[in-house]
Scaffold this motif. Sequence first.
Motif, PDB file in Angstrom:
ATOM      1  N   HIS A 195     -14.460   4.697 -12.715  1.00  0.00           N
ATOM      2  CA  HIS A 195     -15.037   5.846 -13.498  1.00  0.00           C
ATOM      3  C   HIS A 195     -15.614   7.063 -12.516  1.00  0.00           C
ATOM      4  N   TYR A 196     -16.177   6.675 -11.374  1.00  0.00           N
ATOM      5  CA  TYR A 196     -16.611   7.806 -10.368  1.00  0.00           C
ATOM      6  C   TYR A 196     -15.355   8.593 -10.022  1.00  0.00           C
ATOM      7  N   THR A 197     -14.450   7.800  -9.752  1.00  0.00           N
ATOM      8  CA  THR A 197     -13.189   8.635  -9.086  1.00  0.00           C
ATOM      9  C   THR A 197     -12.710   9.603 -10.274  1.00  0.00           C
ATOM     10  N   GLU A 198     -12.446   8.995 -11.445  1.00  0.00           N
ATOM     11  CA  GLU A 198     -12.315   9.887 -12.508  1.00  0.00           C
ATOM     12  C   GLU A 198     -13.145  11.038 -12.931  1.00  0.00           C
ATOM     13  N   MET A 199     -14.315  10.870 -12.795  1.00  0.00           N
ATOM     14  CA  MET A 199     -15.194  11.992 -12.863  1.00  0.00           C
ATOM     15  C   MET A 199     -15.063  13.079 -11.614  1.00  0.00           C
ATOM     16  N   LEU A 200     -14.240  12.658 -10.624  1.00  0.00           N
ATOM     17  CA  LEU A 200     -14.126  13.683  -9.330  1.00  0.00           C
ATOM     18  C   LEU A 200     -12.605  13.923  -9.446  1.00  0.00           C
ATOM     19  N   ASN A 201     -11.971  13.830 -10.789  1.00  0.00           N
ATOM     20  CA  ASN A 201     -10.444  14.333 -10.808  1.00  0.00           C
ATOM     21  C   ASN A 201      -9.492  13.604 -10.059  1.00  0.00           C
ATOM     22  N   GLY A 202      -9.828  12.391  -9.981  1.00  0.00           N
ATOM     23  CA  GLY A 202      -9.009  11.440  -8.983  1.00  0.00           C
ATOM     24  C   GLY A 202      -8.531  10.199  -9.694  1.00  0.00           C
ATOM     25  N   PHE A 203      -7.421   9.616  -9.011  1.00  0.00           N
ATOM     26  CA  PHE A 203      -6.986   8.569  -9.739  1.00  0.00           C
ATOM     27  C   PHE A 203      -6.753   7.158  -8.653  1.00  0.00           C
ATOM     28  N   VAL A 204      -6.727   5.951  -8.970  1.00  0.00           N
ATOM     29  CA  VAL A 204      -6.647   5.037  -7.989  1.00  0.00           C
ATOM     30  C   VAL A 204      -5.320   4.334  -8.118  1.00  0.00           C
ATOM     31  N   GLU A 205      -4.885   3.879  -6.922  1.00  0.00           N
ATOM     32  CA  GLU A 205      -3.654   2.959  -6.877  1.00  0.00           C
ATOM     33  C   GLU A 205      -3.977   1.866  -5.796  1.00  0.00           C
ATOM     34  N   LEU A 206      -3.675   0.494  -6.730  1.00  0.00           N
ATOM     35  CA  LEU A 206      -4.062  -0.540  -5.654  1.00  0.00           C
ATOM     36  C   LEU A 206      -2.977  -1.338  -5.675  1.00  0.00           C
ATOM     37  N   THR A 207      -2.573  -1.892  -4.386  1.00  0.00           N
ATOM     38  CA  THR A 207      -1.618  -2.776  -4.104  1.00  0.00           C
ATOM     39  C   THR A 207      -2.335  -3.990  -3.378  1.00  0.00           C
ATOM     40  N   SER A 208      -1.844  -5.333  -3.749  1.00  0.00           N
ATOM     41  CA  SER A 208      -2.400  -6.377  -3.004  1.00  0.00           C
ATOM     42  C   SER A 208      -1.463  -7.477  -3.044  1.00  0.00           C
ATOM     43  N   GLU A 209      -1.514  -8.344  -2.240  1.00  0.00           N
ATOM     44  CA  GLU A 209      -0.513  -9.397  -1.910  1.00  0.00           C
ATOM     45  C   GLU A 209      -1.520 -10.825  -1.484  1.00  0.00           C
ATOM     46  N   VAL A 210      -1.658 -11.879  -2.308  1.00  0.00           N
ATOM     47  CA  VAL A 210      -2.463 -13.005  -2.021  1.00  0.00           C
ATOM     48  C   VAL A 210      -2.164 -13.317  -0.579  1.00  0.00           C
ATOM     49  N   GLY A 211      -3.148 -13.763   0.240  1.00  0.00           N
ATOM     50  CA  GLY A 211      -3.121 -13.905   1.414  1.00  0.00           C
ATOM     51  C   GLY A 211      -2.678 -12.923   2.642  1.00  0.00           C
ATOM     52  N   LYS A 212      -2.467 -11.749   2.043  1.00  0.00           N
ATOM     53  CA  LYS A 212      -1.976 -10.744   3.136  1.00  0.00           C
ATOM     54  C   LYS A 212      -2.877  -9.472   2.737  1.00  0.00           C
ATOM     55  N   GLY A 213      -3.617  -9.414   1.917  1.00  0.00           N
ATOM     56  CA  GLY A 213      -4.642  -8.063   1.830  1.00  0.00           C
ATOM     57  C   GLY A 213      -4.483  -7.277   0.683  1.00  0.00           C
ATOM     58  N   THR A 214      -5.221  -6.226   0.813  1.00  0.00           N
ATOM     59  CA  THR A 214      -5.238  -5.291  -0.337  1.00  0.00           C
ATOM     60  C   THR A 214      -5.449  -3.795   0.330  1.00  0.00           C
ATOM     61  N   THR A 215      -4.715  -2.951  -0.385  1.00  0.00           N
ATOM     62  CA  THR A 215      -4.936  -1.409   0.056  1.00  0.00           C
ATOM     63  C   THR A 215      -5.350  -0.879  -1.276  1.00  0.00           C
ATOM     64  N   VAL A 216      -6.219  -0.082  -1.284  1.00  0.00           N
ATOM     65  CA  VAL A 216      -6.683   1.030  -2.422  1.00  0.00           C
ATOM     66  C   VAL A 216      -6.313   2.430  -1.790  1.00  0.00           C
ATOM     67  N   LYS A 217      -5.840   3.214  -2.713  1.00  0.00           N
ATOM     68  CA  LYS A 217      -5.588   4.468  -2.027  1.00  0.00           C
ATOM     69  C   LYS A 217      -6.138   5.450  -3.343  1.00  0.00           C
ATOM     70  N   ILE A 218      -6.877   6.364  -3.230  1.00  0.00           N
ATOM     71  CA  ILE A 218      -7.333   7.271  -4.222  1.00  0.00           C
ATOM     72  C   ILE A 218      -6.851   8.645  -3.834  1.00  0.00           C
ATOM     73  N   THR A 219      -6.478   9.313  -4.682  1.00  0.00           N
ATOM     74  CA  THR A 219      -6.019  10.648  -4.770  1.00  0.00           C
ATOM     75  C   THR A 219      -6.834  11.497  -5.617  1.00  0.00           C
ATOM     76  N   PHE A 220      -7.307  12.610  -4.851  1.00  0.00           N
ATOM     77  CA  PHE A 220      -8.124  13.747  -5.712  1.00  0.00           C
ATOM     78  C   PHE A 220      -7.249  14.883  -5.719  1.00  0.00           C
ATOM     79  N   LYS A 221      -7.427  15.747  -6.840  1.00  0.00           N
ATOM     80  CA  LYS A 221      -7.256  17.167  -6.694  1.00  0.00           C
ATOM     81  C   LYS A 221      -7.916  17.951  -5.957  1.00  0.00           C
ATOM     82  N   ARG A 222      -7.453  18.818  -5.261  1.00  0.00           N
ATOM     83  CA  ARG A 222      -8.404  19.760  -4.208  1.00  0.00           C
ATOM     84  C   ARG A 222      -8.486  20.873  -4.943  1.00  0.00           C
ATOM     85  N   THR A 223      -9.909  21.253  -5.325  1.00  0.00           N
ATOM     86  CA  THR A 223     -10.630  22.362  -5.994  1.00  0.00           C
ATOM     87  C   THR A 223     -10.920  23.581  -5.067  1.00  0.00           C
TER      88      THR A 223
END
Length: 191
Positions: free
Chosen positions: A163-191
């Motif tokens: 919700h906070y990400t969307e309030m800041l004009n951003g979106f979330v991408e999550l990739t994860s694999e059991v036993g190997k870890g998680t990456t969360v990437k957030i991209t925001f429009k630059r104003t």
Amino acid sequence: LPAVNREIALKQLSRIRSSVKNLTSILDEFLSVTKIEEGNIRSNFEQLDLPRFVQNICNDLQSFAKQGQVILYQHTGDSDVQTDPVLLGNIMNNLISNSIKYSPEDSKIHVSSSVNNQFQLSVQDNGMGIPKNDQKHLFTRFYRASNASAVQGTGLGLHIMKHYTEMLNGFVELTSEVGKGTTVKITFKRT
């Protein structure tokens, strides 16, 4: 106090502090969800030196890391962005805290940011990972991954973070694999 009693007292004090921190965190999450649902959270954009801001968060959270965990941060591109530092701070605190919580001792947590025509933040760990079937539900209120039952949590952190990400004009991408870890990437429009 004798050394043995002092050591026991310090351990007990550490447990009390940890419990208070956990309770405070839970109360903050419930309060945040209530405010989001009532529409009582507003973004307040201001100019922010992103690498300095993120490095300070990494430094603060390093003190909560498990034995041997290291938070590594790198930045590329410009420094200044327009964003809400309170909401962005909550987003970063949630992501890095999750990486600490779900990663083993002696592991590395990679945090990165970049600023060009947009700005991005990324948190990557080598933790337990999230089962594929759970990933589509992660941002749902109170949802916890099926392999996370042994780790304390409310299932609200990622819901709030999205919700906070969307309030800041951003979106979330999550990739994860059991036993190997998680990456969360957030991209925001630059104003």
